[in-house]
Design an enzyme around this catalytic site. Structure first.
Site, mmCIF file in Angstrom:
data_model
loop_
_atom_site.group_PDB
_atom_site.id
_atom_site.type_symbol
_atom_site.label_atom_id
_atom_site.label_comp_id
_atom_site.label_asym_id
_atom_site.label_seq_id
_atom_site.Cartn_x
_atom_site.Cartn_y
_atom_site.Cartn_z
ATOM 1 N N PRO A 1 -4.263 -1.454 7.449
ATOM 2 C CA PRO A 1 -3.738 -2.880 7.997
ATOM 3 C C PRO A 1 -4.015 -3.103 9.437
ATOM 4 O O PRO A 1 -3.164 -2.607 10.101
ATOM 5 C CB PRO A 1 -2.087 -2.805 7.520
ATOM 6 N N GLU B 1 -4.115 -5.404 12.318
ATOM 7 C CA GLU B 1 -3.856 -6.894 12.857
ATOM 8 C C GLU B 1 -4.799 -7.330 13.630
ATOM 9 O O GLU B 1 -5.268 -6.644 14.495
ATOM 10 C CB GLU B 1 -2.400 -6.438 13.447
ATOM 11 N N CYS C 1 3.126 -0.187 14.911
ATOM 12 C CA CYS C 1 2.314 -1.239 15.741
ATOM 13 C C CYS C 1 2.647 -0.920 17.205
ATOM 14 O O CYS C 1 3.902 -0.795 17.590
ATOM 15 C CB CYS C 1 2.797 -2.608 15.418
ATOM 16 N N HIS D 1 -0.007 7.729 11.276
ATOM 17 C CA HIS D 1 -1.384 7.492 12.534
ATOM 18 C C HIS D 1 -0.832 8.473 13.578
ATOM 19 O O HIS D 1 0.121 8.763 14.131
ATOM 20 C CB HIS D 1 -1.265 6.286 13.039
ATOM 21 N N GLY E 1 -9.361 2.902 9.188
ATOM 22 C CA GLY E 1 -9.165 1.890 9.642
ATOM 23 C C GLY E 1 -10.287 1.388 10.410
ATOM 24 O O GLY E 1 -11.276 0.893 9.811
ATOM 25 N N ARG E 2 -10.374 1.627 11.866
ATOM 26 C CA ARG E 2 -11.668 0.951 12.630
ATOM 27 C C ARG E 2 -12.964 1.588 12.164
ATOM 28 O O ARG E 2 -14.031 1.120 12.326
ATOM 29 C CB ARG E 2 -11.462 1.236 14.218
#
Length: 322
Positions: free
Chosen positions: A7, A9, A98, A168, A223-224
């Site tokens: 996820p 953001e 986050c 993470h 993720g990225r």
């Protein structure tokens, strides 16, 4: 080995999730977080951040989408989790990772890792508020300023009934600066009995293999790295490298899909954002970005995106390993 789309953001929205799951056999993906701040949110807010709820909570390719909530009030989080399930969410993921300053200032995300009792209470309240067949999971960082409370948080999440934990491998203070500390994820994995999914700094197949070795986790959240190489998941599953033409086929379809989804400037900006991420592994993306950087009408960008052969076929050093 389970592979999950993270996820992200402001990056992995409905359109990016759709594009990446079209070409990647993900086990599931997680929505951008829905911010819970003292109110029972109306359905339109859930649909805004997770439009897939209107389609059985699955992407176009049929990949399940788990809905992520972010907040610090146990009762309010529980109430909103129950509503999300009523709207069709097949699973609830809780965000304790986050690092955004705006979120942290309002007691959301990674700062809650300084309060393991609260992390436990939020997780427990949500677990008790949704049916037993609805999975509740947690995503966290190693910690806020440091990782001194990482095991306490993990054990609290487990005791609250979370089905699994995604970690993470950096603290909030460490942000996204390399490296990710996969070995520290391994210490958490050794301390709990629920499955632990490793996340952070996985850009290539070699990264994924090292992450598995150092963390001891077989399951990974991408993720990225998945944005920088849309075919990363295929490389992890089959070892097959991608090429520039196959990467551009993803971006071309993405660009067509998002036409009309926002203002011209917004849509053009999303296309440029993805090209910018691709530059990490594909020099051709930098050349293409130069061609379109002053183009702010999405339809006018399509000819550039479709003229793949006009971009110099420079060799991307990491493309063959990703």
């Amino acid at each position: 080995m389970k592979l999950i789309l993270a996820p992200m953001e402001g990056l992995a929205d409905f359109w990016v999730r759709q594009a990446l799951t079209d070409v990647g056999d993900y086990d599931w993906c997680v929505s951008e977080f829905v911010r819970v701040n003292g109110l029972l949110l109306p359905p339109k807010v859930f649909y805004r951040w997770c439009p897939e709820l209107k389609n059985g909570a699955r992407t176009r390719a049929g990949v399940p989408v788990h809905l992520q909530l972010l907040g610090s009030d146990p009762a309010c989080m529980a109430e909103n989790a129950a509503r999300a399930v009523e709207l069709g969410a097949p699973a609830i993921d809780l965000n304790f990772g986050c690092p955004a300053k705006t979120v942290n200032r309002h007691r959301g995300g990674a700062v809650l890792l300084d309060e393991p009792d609260l992390v436990h209470a939020v997780t427990l309240a949500v677990r008790q508020a949704v049916p037993e067949d609805i999975t509740v999971s947690v995503k966290m960082r190693l910690g806020n300023e440091d990782d001194a409370l990482s095991l306490e948080n993990a054990l609290g999440v487990e005791a609250a009934g979370a089905a699994w934990l995604t970690v993470h491998g950096r603290t909030k203070r460490q942000g996204y600066k390399p490296p990710a500390y996969w070995d520290r994820i391994g210490k958490i994995r050794e301390a709990v009995t629920i499955p632990v999914i490793a996340n952070g700094e996985i850009w290539t197949r070699d990264d994924a293999l090292r992450c598995q070795r150092e963390s001891g986790c077989q399951d990974l959240m991408l993720g990225r790295g998945a944005v920088a190489n849309p075919w990363l998941l295929r490389a992890l599953r089959t070892g097959q490298a991608s090429d520039w033409e196959s990467v551009m086929s993803v971006i071309q379809r993405f660009a067509v899909d998002i036409l009309g989804s926002g203002t011209d400037a917004q849509v053009a900006g999303r296309i440029k954002q993805w090209l910018s991420y691709l530059r990490r592994q594909w020099p051709q993306a930098g050349a293409m970005l130069e061609q379109v950087k002053r183009v702010n009408e999405p339809g006018a960008m399509l000819p550039y995106l479709q003229a793949v052969q006009s971009i110099p076929a420079a060799s991307a050093s990491s493309a063959g390993t990703a």
